[in-house]
Design a protein around this motif. Structure first.
Motif, short mmCIF file in Angstrom:
data_model
loop_
_atom_site.label_atom_id
_atom_site.label_comp_id
_atom_site.label_asym_id
_atom_site.label_seq_id
_atom_site.Cartn_x
_atom_site.Cartn_y
_atom_site.Cartn_z
N GLU A 32 41.80 44.95 42.07
CA GLU A 32 43.08 45.67 42.02
C GLU A 32 44.12 45.12 43.00
OE1 GLU A 32 40.47 47.43 45.06
OE2 GLU A 32 40.18 47.04 42.94
N GLN A 33 43.70 44.40 44.04
CA GLN A 33 44.64 43.85 45.00
C GLN A 33 45.06 42.43 44.66
OE1 GLN A 33 42.36 44.80 48.67
NE2 GLN A 33 44.37 45.45 49.36
N GLY A 34 44.27 41.73 43.90
CA GLY A 34 44.62 40.37 43.51
C GLY A 34 44.10 39.34 44.49
N GLY A 35 44.18 38.10 44.06
CA GLY A 35 43.61 36.99 44.81
C GLY A 35 44.30 36.69 46.12
N VAL A 36 45.60 36.94 46.24
CA VAL A 36 46.33 36.58 47.45
C VAL A 36 45.83 37.40 48.64
CG1 VAL A 36 48.59 36.48 48.55
CG2 VAL A 36 48.33 35.80 46.17
N ALA A 37 45.68 38.71 48.47
CA ALA A 37 45.19 39.56 49.55
C ALA A 37 43.77 39.17 49.91
CB ALA A 37 45.26 41.04 49.15
N ILE A 94 36.29 37.34 43.33
CA ILE A 94 37.09 36.14 43.53
C ILE A 94 37.66 35.76 42.18
CG2 ILE A 94 37.08 33.72 44.23
CD1 ILE A 94 34.76 34.34 46.07
N PRO A 95 38.97 35.85 42.05
CA PRO A 95 39.60 35.48 40.78
C PRO A 95 39.34 34.01 40.44
CG PRO A 95 41.13 36.67 42.19
CD PRO A 95 39.93 36.35 43.02
N LYS A 96 39.32 33.70 39.13
CA LYS A 96 39.04 32.33 38.68
C LYS A 96 39.97 31.31 39.31
CE LYS A 96 36.61 32.20 34.42
NZ LYS A 96 36.59 31.71 33.08
N ILE A 137 41.24 31.35 42.30
CA ILE A 137 40.79 31.09 43.67
C ILE A 137 39.56 30.18 43.64
CG2 ILE A 137 39.89 32.13 45.79
CD1 ILE A 137 42.84 32.72 45.37
N LYS A 138 38.63 30.40 42.70
CA LYS A 138 37.46 29.53 42.58
C LYS A 138 37.89 28.10 42.30
CE LYS A 138 34.04 32.89 41.07
NZ LYS A 138 33.14 33.32 39.99
N LEU A 139 38.89 27.94 41.45
CA LEU A 139 39.39 26.60 41.13
C LEU A 139 39.98 25.93 42.37
CD1 LEU A 139 40.05 24.37 39.09
CD2 LEU A 139 42.18 25.58 38.60
N VAL A 140 40.76 26.68 43.14
CA VAL A 140 41.34 26.15 44.37
C VAL A 140 40.22 25.77 45.35
CG1 VAL A 140 42.75 26.73 46.40
CG2 VAL A 140 43.55 27.34 44.12
N ASP A 141 39.17 26.60 45.44
CA ASP A 141 38.03 26.28 46.30
C ASP A 141 37.39 24.96 45.91
OD1 ASP A 141 38.34 28.59 47.75
OD2 ASP A 141 36.69 29.67 46.80
N GLN A 142 37.20 24.75 44.61
CA GLN A 142 36.59 23.51 44.15
C GLN A 142 37.49 22.31 44.46
OE1 GLN A 142 35.79 24.61 40.05
NE2 GLN A 142 33.60 24.66 40.48
#
Length: 167
Positions: A7-12, A53-55, A57-62
């Motif tokens: 509900e807060q989104g990936g940025v928070a 973890i939104p998709k 954010i996972k992509l940015v992690d990779q």
């Protein structure tokens, strides 16, 4: 502090985790910038089930993990390759053999499926192995726990064992 759920989104979520990483980095604990956020997120996810973890954010992690590995290799890395080629192949062969034996034993006793066991026992960063395993549908929670214990062993016990053996 609240770890951002769906509900807060990936940025928070990313901001909270980045804070925990910086807090870990300021400590003297080995690999704490990875361990602190992981432990807090695990505890919160087990007790509140609010962490995700939104998709994106996972992509940015990779992308970041790949960039860090790529940035550690320069042209000078290859200039000494001739003297290290045999040790590299011996090491890779022994890794594969140990990884294969472990994976067969663990999967035969129904502790992990073969794919998850291969990733769990693979040498490499816990984050890297977990991110790659996510793309291939392996059991992330078990892989992450085993990889964290492997990394903790490497940074805590290995220096002691090396000093003991290499006197």
């Amino acid at each position: 502090m609240v770890i951002g759920g769906a509900e807060q989104g990936g940025v928070a979520f990313a901001g909270d985790v980045a804070f925990l990483g910086r807090l870990g980095d300021a400590s003297d604990v080995p690999a704490a910038s990875m361990v602190f956020p992981m432990v807090v997120v695990m505890v919160l996810n087990c007790t509140t089930n609010t962490c995700c973890i939104p998709k994106k954010i996972k992509l940015v992690d990779q992308i970041m993990a790949g960039s860090v590995v790529g940035a550690s290799i320069a042209a000078s890395t290859f200039s000494n390759l001739g003297t290290t080629l045999v040790p590299v192949f011996l090491l890779l062969g022994s890794y594969f053999l140990l990884n294969y034996i472990y994976s067969i034993l663990v999967s035969k006793h129904h502790m992990l499926d073969l794919k998850s066991a291969m990733f769990a026992s693979a040498p490499g960063g816990a984050t890297d192995m977990t991110l790659i395993a996510a793309d291939l549908g392996a059991n992330l929670s078990k892989i992450a726990v085993i990889q964290v214990f492997r990394a903790a062993y490497a940074v805590t016990l290995m220096p002691f064992l090396i000093r003991l053996v290499c006197r």
